[in-house]
Design a protein around this motif. Sequence first.
Motif, PDB file in Angstrom:
ATOM      1  N   ASP A 166      78.941  53.123  33.972  1.00 36.81           N
ATOM      2  CA  ASP A 166      79.432  51.785  33.619  1.00 36.81           C
ATOM      3  C   ASP A 166      80.564  51.864  32.608  1.00 36.81           C
ATOM      4  N   ILE A 167      80.494  52.847  31.727  1.00 32.34           N
ATOM      5  CA  ILE A 167      81.542  53.066  30.731  1.00 32.34           C
ATOM      6  C   ILE A 167      82.079  54.478  30.922  1.00 32.34           C
ATOM      7  N   ALA A 168      83.379  54.628  31.028  1.00 34.26           N
ATOM      8  CA  ALA A 168      83.993  55.950  31.206  1.00 34.26           C
ATOM      9  C   ALA A 168      83.764  56.793  29.966  1.00 34.26           C
ATOM     10  N   ILE A 169      83.426  58.061  30.180  1.00 33.94           N
ATOM     11  CA  ILE A 169      83.099  58.932  29.066  1.00 33.94           C
ATOM     12  C   ILE A 169      84.318  59.236  28.196  1.00 33.94           C
ATOM     13  N   ASP A 170      85.537  59.104  28.757  1.00 35.12           N
ATOM     14  CA  ASP A 170      86.732  59.370  27.962  1.00 35.12           C
ATOM     15  C   ASP A 170      87.342  58.094  27.378  1.00 35.12           C
ATOM     16  N   THR A 171      86.562  57.011  27.344  1.00 36.28           N
ATOM     17  CA  THR A 171      87.032  55.805  26.668  1.00 36.28           C
ATOM     18  C   THR A 171      87.281  56.122  25.199  1.00 36.28           C
ATOM     19  N   PRO A 172      88.440  55.798  24.648  1.00 37.46           N
ATOM     20  CA  PRO A 172      88.722  56.107  23.236  1.00 37.46           C
ATOM     21  C   PRO A 172      87.648  55.533  22.320  1.00 37.46           C
ATOM     22  N   TRP A 173      87.337  56.281  21.268  1.00 36.83           N
ATOM     23  CA  TRP A 173      86.280  55.863  20.350  1.00 36.83           C
ATOM     24  C   TRP A 173      86.563  54.492  19.755  1.00 36.83           C
ATOM     25  N   ASP A 174      87.842  54.219  19.460  1.00 38.86           N
ATOM     26  CA  ASP A 174      88.154  52.943  18.813  1.00 38.86           C
ATOM     27  C   ASP A 174      88.036  51.758  19.773  1.00 38.86           C
ATOM     28  N   LYS A 175      87.806  52.046  21.072  1.00 36.90           N
ATOM     29  CA  LYS A 175      87.602  50.978  22.045  1.00 36.90           C
ATOM     30  C   LYS A 175      86.109  50.701  22.262  1.00 36.90           C
ATOM     31  N   LEU A 176      85.235  51.459  21.603  1.00 42.66           N
ATOM     32  CA  LEU A 176      83.800  51.298  21.740  1.00 42.66           C
ATOM     33  C   LEU A 176      83.231  50.634  20.502  1.00 42.66           C
ATOM     34  N   ASP A 177      82.244  49.763  20.695  1.00 44.14           N
ATOM     35  CA  ASP A 177      81.602  49.179  19.521  1.00 44.14           C
ATOM     36  C   ASP A 177      80.595  50.184  18.954  1.00 44.14           C
ATOM     37  N   GLU A 178      79.913  49.817  17.888  1.00 48.33           N
ATOM     38  CA  GLU A 178      79.038  50.752  17.194  1.00 48.33           C
ATOM     39  C   GLU A 178      77.908  51.261  18.089  1.00 48.33           C
ATOM     40  N   THR A 179      77.311  50.353  18.861  1.00 46.40           N
ATOM     41  CA  THR A 179      76.225  50.745  19.759  1.00 46.40           C
ATOM     42  C   THR A 179      76.731  51.678  20.858  1.00 46.40           C
ATOM     43  N   GLN A 180      77.900  51.382  21.404  1.00 44.87           N
ATOM     44  CA  GLN A 180      78.465  52.230  22.456  1.00 44.87           C
ATOM     45  C   GLN A 180      78.846  53.602  21.914  1.00 44.87           C
TER      46      GLN A 180
END
Length: 375
Positions: A166-180
């Motif tokens: 559901d979420i790409a593993i290479d999504t930049p860290w700053d695009k993820l919330d704390e839980t993600q």
Amino acid sequence: MSRRRSRALAALAALGAAWLLTGCGQEQPVHAAVRGAAPAVPVSAEVLEQGRKVWNYRCYFCHGYSGDAKTLATSYLDPKPRDFTQVSGDTLTYERMMSALKDGRPGTAMKSFVGIISPQDMHAVTEFVRHEFMRNKAVNTQYHTAENGWPNHERNAVAFPFARGDIAIDTPWDKLDETQQKGKRLFMTACITCHDHGRVETPGTVWESRAVSYPRDAYCTSCHQDVPRSAPQGAAHPQRPATHTFSEPDGSVPVRKPHAGDPVAQTFLVHDKAPAMKNPSAKELRGEHLFQKNCAFCHAADGTSKSWIGSFLEPHPRDLTSSDEMKGMTRERLARSISQGLPGTSMPAWNGVMPKEDIDALVAYIAKAFHPVPN
């Protein structure tokens, strides 16, 4: 993923769950449905449950527990295993499915299961697939259960979006919330061992690793660790509650390296070492590189086939060091076996993967390192 590595892995995945094969089913009298004709009566619950057992033991490795082919093997194989949730019983008939079990599917990793499971089991697993996945689109046995050694797996729910893609593993860290972010850390430190790389937006370079012929960390490869009896942590292993854990509460997994006392290491380590050659030619050295990269997974690094995988394949790969098994072998015959494969076995044809000079180098290496092979 190189075609060479893909074909090598296909030879293993061809057995489905062949890592666990233990014997052959015995032929018994069967009714017309088992011989190939579509059954004329509703299938009993007992037959469906027998089919479920066969599926969970033999077929899930490639096709997935729920028949949707979302497996690690699928990422290696070409063509990919069939996703049974996407086909109907009218398109994929009972007869075609029975034929695939009995005859295999040429050009794929699906081999014949004749001599491995009985005709009754073929019938049962066919009916189970048609009922469970093709008709009802049901979710079958889940792997992460307490019975399989995964108590309270829901505690890892933050990592599920990465495991499901559901979420790409290479999504930049700053695009993820704390839980993600927490979920990604958990996935990267634990789940990725079996879920491969999940989904990525930019695949990049495929990582390559040397084939291993046995589980490096006993039966709990890479995921678990032993801890002192006086300091148990994490979720207890059901068979070894006092000494064995899966992961820390925060999801981190300190990996224990295997040691000489590991029972599996003691059995297979000796066969994971390539023999030393005296004064090898450039051709023989090239053959050594090719063999250890492509062939050792089944034939073992020392050519004996007494590896973890070789012990389960049926029939067993040839022991290249055995005078009996190499009796009458010539270089021409050996090259032909490598090039064209051996029907009825897990030995694939390499002529579409290796050029003739590489096959000749393999023959030269086998003749040098394992057993003399005359011209």
